[in-house]
Design a protein around this motif. Structure first.
Motif, PDB file in Angstrom:
ATOM      1  N   VAL A 156     -18.497  12.553  58.311  1.00  0.00           N
ATOM      2  CA  VAL A 156     -17.827  11.252  58.332  1.00  0.00           C
ATOM      3  C   VAL A 156     -16.330  11.483  58.538  1.00  0.00           C
ATOM      4  O   VAL A 156     -15.706  12.227  57.775  1.00  0.00           O
ATOM      5  CB  VAL A 156     -18.077  10.490  57.018  1.00  0.00           C
ATOM      6  CG1 VAL A 156     -17.311   9.158  57.016  1.00  0.00           C
ATOM      7  CG2 VAL A 156     -19.574  10.256  56.825  1.00  0.00           C
ATOM      8  N   PRO A 157     -15.733  10.860  59.543  1.00  0.00           N
ATOM      9  CA  PRO A 157     -14.279  11.026  59.755  1.00  0.00           C
ATOM     10  C   PRO A 157     -13.489  10.090  58.842  1.00  0.00           C
ATOM     11  O   PRO A 157     -13.986   9.057  58.385  1.00  0.00           O
ATOM     12  CB  PRO A 157     -14.094  10.628  61.215  1.00  0.00           C
ATOM     13  CG  PRO A 157     -15.196   9.650  61.472  1.00  0.00           C
ATOM     14  CD  PRO A 157     -16.359  10.080  60.618  1.00  0.00           C
ATOM     15  N   ASP A 158     -12.237  10.474  58.574  1.00  0.00           N
ATOM     16  CA  ASP A 158     -11.372   9.589  57.801  1.00  0.00           C
ATOM     17  C   ASP A 158     -10.680   8.615  58.760  1.00  0.00           C
ATOM     18  O   ASP A 158     -11.003   8.556  59.954  1.00  0.00           O
ATOM     19  CB  ASP A 158     -10.365  10.387  56.975  1.00  0.00           C
ATOM     20  CG  ASP A 158      -9.414  11.223  57.828  1.00  0.00           C
ATOM     21  OD1 ASP A 158      -9.320  10.969  59.064  1.00  0.00           O
ATOM     22  OD2 ASP A 158      -8.750  12.122  57.275  1.00  0.00           O
ATOM     23  N   GLU A 159      -9.707   7.869  58.259  1.00  0.00           N
ATOM     24  CA  GLU A 159      -9.047   6.842  59.077  1.00  0.00           C
ATOM     25  C   GLU A 159      -8.278   7.443  60.250  1.00  0.00           C
ATOM     26  O   GLU A 159      -8.037   6.764  61.258  1.00  0.00           O
ATOM     27  CB  GLU A 159      -8.108   6.017  58.199  1.00  0.00           C
ATOM     28  CG  GLU A 159      -8.832   5.195  57.142  1.00  0.00           C
ATOM     29  CD  GLU A 159      -7.877   4.421  56.259  1.00  0.00           C
ATOM     30  OE1 GLU A 159      -6.644   4.645  56.378  1.00  0.00           O
ATOM     31  OE2 GLU A 159      -8.344   3.615  55.444  1.00  0.00           O
ATOM     32  N   GLN A 160      -7.885   8.695  60.128  1.00  0.00           N
ATOM     33  CA  GLN A 160      -7.157   9.375  61.209  1.00  0.00           C
ATOM     34  C   GLN A 160      -8.102  10.128  62.151  1.00  0.00           C
ATOM     35  O   GLN A 160      -7.653  10.839  63.045  1.00  0.00           O
ATOM     36  CB  GLN A 160      -6.120  10.348  60.641  1.00  0.00           C
ATOM     37  CG  GLN A 160      -4.896   9.686  60.018  1.00  0.00           C
ATOM     38  CD  GLN A 160      -5.202   9.058  58.662  1.00  0.00           C
ATOM     39  OE1 GLN A 160      -5.931   9.645  57.862  1.00  0.00           O
ATOM     40  NE2 GLN A 160      -4.642   7.877  58.403  1.00  0.00           N
ATOM     41  N   GLY A 161      -9.407  10.014  61.907  1.00  0.00           N
ATOM     42  CA  GLY A 161     -10.375  10.697  62.754  1.00  0.00           C
ATOM     43  C   GLY A 161     -10.623  12.137  62.376  1.00  0.00           C
ATOM     44  O   GLY A 161     -11.319  12.861  63.091  1.00  0.00           O
ATOM     45  N   ARG A 162     -10.072  12.590  61.254  1.00  0.00           N
ATOM     46  CA  ARG A 162     -10.277  13.962  60.802  1.00  0.00           C
ATOM     47  C   ARG A 162     -11.480  14.021  59.856  1.00  0.00           C
ATOM     48  O   ARG A 162     -11.854  13.004  59.270  1.00  0.00           O
ATOM     49  CB  ARG A 162      -9.017  14.466  60.090  1.00  0.00           C
ATOM     50  CG  ARG A 162      -7.783  14.525  60.991  1.00  0.00           C
ATOM     51  CD  ARG A 162      -6.530  14.778  60.182  1.00  0.00           C
ATOM     52  NE  ARG A 162      -6.305  13.749  59.166  1.00  0.00           N
ATOM     53  CZ  ARG A 162      -5.189  13.627  58.461  1.00  0.00           C
ATOM     54  NH1 ARG A 162      -4.185  14.470  58.647  1.00  0.00           N
ATOM     55  NH2 ARG A 162      -5.067  12.662  57.570  1.00  0.00           N
ATOM     56  N   PRO A 163     -12.067  15.207  59.672  1.00  0.00           N
ATOM     57  CA  PRO A 163     -13.189  15.316  58.742  1.00  0.00           C
ATOM     58  C   PRO A 163     -12.771  14.869  57.336  1.00  0.00           C
ATOM     59  O   PRO A 163     -11.759  15.333  56.807  1.00  0.00           O
ATOM     60  CB  PRO A 163     -13.534  16.807  58.770  1.00  0.00           C
ATOM     61  CG  PRO A 163     -13.033  17.290  60.092  1.00  0.00           C
ATOM     62  CD  PRO A 163     -11.797  16.485  60.369  1.00  0.00           C
ATOM     63  N   SER A 164     -13.544  13.970  56.756  1.00  0.00           N
ATOM     64  CA  SER A 164     -13.173  13.376  55.466  1.00  0.00           C
ATOM     65  C   SER A 164     -13.629  14.195  54.264  1.00  0.00           C
ATOM     66  O   SER A 164     -13.178  13.966  53.144  1.00  0.00           O
ATOM     67  CB  SER A 164     -13.789  11.981  55.356  1.00  0.00           C
ATOM     68  OG  SER A 164     -15.215  12.075  55.292  1.00  0.00           O
TER      69      SER A 164
END
Length: 525
Positions: A156-164
């Motif tokens: 699942v990515p975070d709001e910045q598109g990085r791995p959460s």
């Protein structure tokens, strides 16, 4: 625990009796012949404790059940590798540690030691190895990557598109999901027995909570379960690991797949645990391991719950008896007998009556063993007791134990031999077949050892002391009554009666002393 009392984990060859072993498989709902993956060897993985709080009788029942299963496999001649894990990090450990002002790893170790002490006190053979979840983070990261690479998990990515830090197993991508429990989307019980068990209430280990079932951002399907979990704001820095999927900590189900593979390989013989772990824990383990391209357990064995007055033992119901509480009131041998005397797949009703029956069993068994030993003038050496092959045990005992570990039938065979031996000792001493009696005594103690209950195992020295204390209490009551009768006779000036009572006690080995405070007694030296 005195390791000298443990069975050896290997023998020269498997006994002939091993060919008759039949065990239940939760996945197939059948009792079928057992055949190990590798001849002569058995690998077992048993889900151990989540060390969040003190152990209770419900926890120990499963551990003891697999201890008996392991002992019978050893008696059949198999070399057994038993892995029992420790879950030393999860939501409940973190939350309870924070609530009590503890570091999470401190709390986990405190209760891990409590579980270990309970196992040792109850005479459980130590596992071949006992891995901790936190010691296998690299293996877990590798497993997650394998599942992702096979297309059965997503980050699942975070709001910045990085791995959460959140990684979920994609249940929809795995058509075989549900192969263990045969549930329909995780809502329908597997069979009538499972339905009856489920009606008894929440899991003793989860207290009615399934943290993996919580709605979390990024889940594609409510059925998807966490392989890796992003930290909560309240999680301490020591409970976070850096991974390619983001910072976080392992999901509960993932831990066991990684550890079983590390120590037993891609395929192993038996996976065990309490029935409450059947879904979702074991179902998820099976799915993620197979989705990673591995094999997994060839047979699933689950122990039923301990109940009190028809209700499943559970902290949420307030009826979870702690092991320390029970052992403060009853000898460990008695508690073990009460817990192992019911077949592992049957509900075990915990009550004063079950403990009283276990106390009676101790008296009956120890009296026979002591009496036979006195008549023979010797006891079989402990090594002979542990080394007696299953082929040399009574046939009805072997048949019972080979019938899915039917301990009730095994105990019936044990008591049948004790009755026969007692009758033999009650008969004309001149006609006593000492060789037969010696073999019967050896067989009885070997059968007891299958249950971990040989009263002359050095581990149970404390139980013998308890028996001595009970005998002394009984003797004190009987002698006390005699002394009161003697005192009354002296008050009545019936000195002949008083002297006769004293002579009777002296002849029985009791020394009487008259003091200003009254009469006292002791055993003659």
């Amino acid at each position: 625990m005195d390791t000298s009392s443990q069975p050896h984990d290997s023998k020269a060859s498997v006994s002939l009796a091993a060919a008759g072993l039949r065990l239940y498989d939760t996945a197939d709902h059948q009792v079928t012949p057992f055949s190990p993956i590798e001849p002569g060897k058995v690998g077992i993985y048993v889900c151990g404790a989540t060390v969040q709080s003190s152990p209770h009788i419900g926890h120990i029942r499963t551990t003891l059940a697999f201890d008996v299963i392991r002992r019978w496999l050893l008696r059949l001649g198999y070399q057994v590798t038993l892995i029992r894990n420790v879950t030393d990090i999860d939501d409940k450990i973190l939350a309870k540690a924070a609530a009590n002002g503890q570091r999470w790893w401190e709390r986990a170790y405190i209760y891990e030691r409590e579980f270990t002490h309970a196992y040792e006190t109850m005479g459980v053979l130590p596992p071949t190895y006992e891995p901790r979840a936190t010691g296998h983070i690299p293996e877990m990261i590798d497993l997650i990557q394998r599942i992702i690479d096979h297309g059965h998990a997503y980050v699942v990515p975070d709001e910045q598109g990085r791995p959460s830090g959140n990684v979920y197993f994609d249940v929809a991508s795995w058509p075989e999901y549900g192969a263990l429990t045969h549930q329909q989307t995780g809502t329908q019980p597997a069979d009538e027995q499972a339905a009856a068990n489920d009606r008894l209430g929440p899991s003793i280990d989860t207290d009615g909570q399934n943290t993996d079932a919580e709605e979390e951002p990024g889940k594609r399907d409510p059925r998807d379960f966490a392989l890796w979990k992003a930290p909560k704001p309240t999680d301490p820095p020591t409970a976070r690991w850096q991974t390619p999927f983001g910072t976080g900590r392992p999901g509960w189900h993932l831990e066991c797949s990684a550890m079983s593979h590390r120590y037993l390989g891609a395929d192993f013989d038996i996976h065990g645990g309490g029935l409450d772990l059947r879904f979702p824990h074991h179902e998820n383990e099976m799915a993620q391991s197979h989705a990673a391209g591995w094999g997994f357990a060839h047979r699933w064995m689950h122990t039923a719950w301990v109940t009190q007055k028809g209700e499943k033992m559970s902290k949420s119901l307030g009826n979870g008896l702690s092991v320390d509480q029970v052992l403060s009131q009853h000898p460990a041998w008695v508690v073990r007998y009460a817990l192992v005397s019911v077949q592992y797949r049957s509900m075990l009703e915990w009550s004063d009556q079950s403990l009283q029956e276990a106390e009676g069993a101790y008296e009956r068994i120890s009296n026979f063993v002591d009496r036979a030993g006195r008549i023979l003038g010797t006891q079989p050496e402990r090594d002979r007791v542990m080394g007696l092959d299953a082929d040399d045990l009574p046939e009805d005992f072997v048949q019972a134990m080979n019938d899915d570990i039917n301990v009730s039938g095994g105990l019936a065979a044990l008591y049948a031999l004790i009755r026969q031996a007692n009758a033999t000792m009650d008969a004309d001493p001149a006609a006593l077949d000492r060789k037969w009696l010696a073999n019967a005594l050896l067989q009885v103690r070997a059968m007891l050892d299958v249950f971990g209950l040989d009263p002359l195992d050095p581990h149970w020295a404390g139980a013998a002391a308890v028996s001595d204390n009970r005998a002394m209490n009984t003797l004190d009551a009987l002698v006390g009554q005699q002394l009161r009768e003697r005192d009354q006779a002296r008050k009545d000036h019936d000195f002949a009666r008083a002297d006769a009572i004293r002579d009777q006690l002296t002849a029985a080995g009791v020394t009487v002393a008259d003091t200003p405070a009254g009469s006292t007694w002791d055993l003659s030296r």
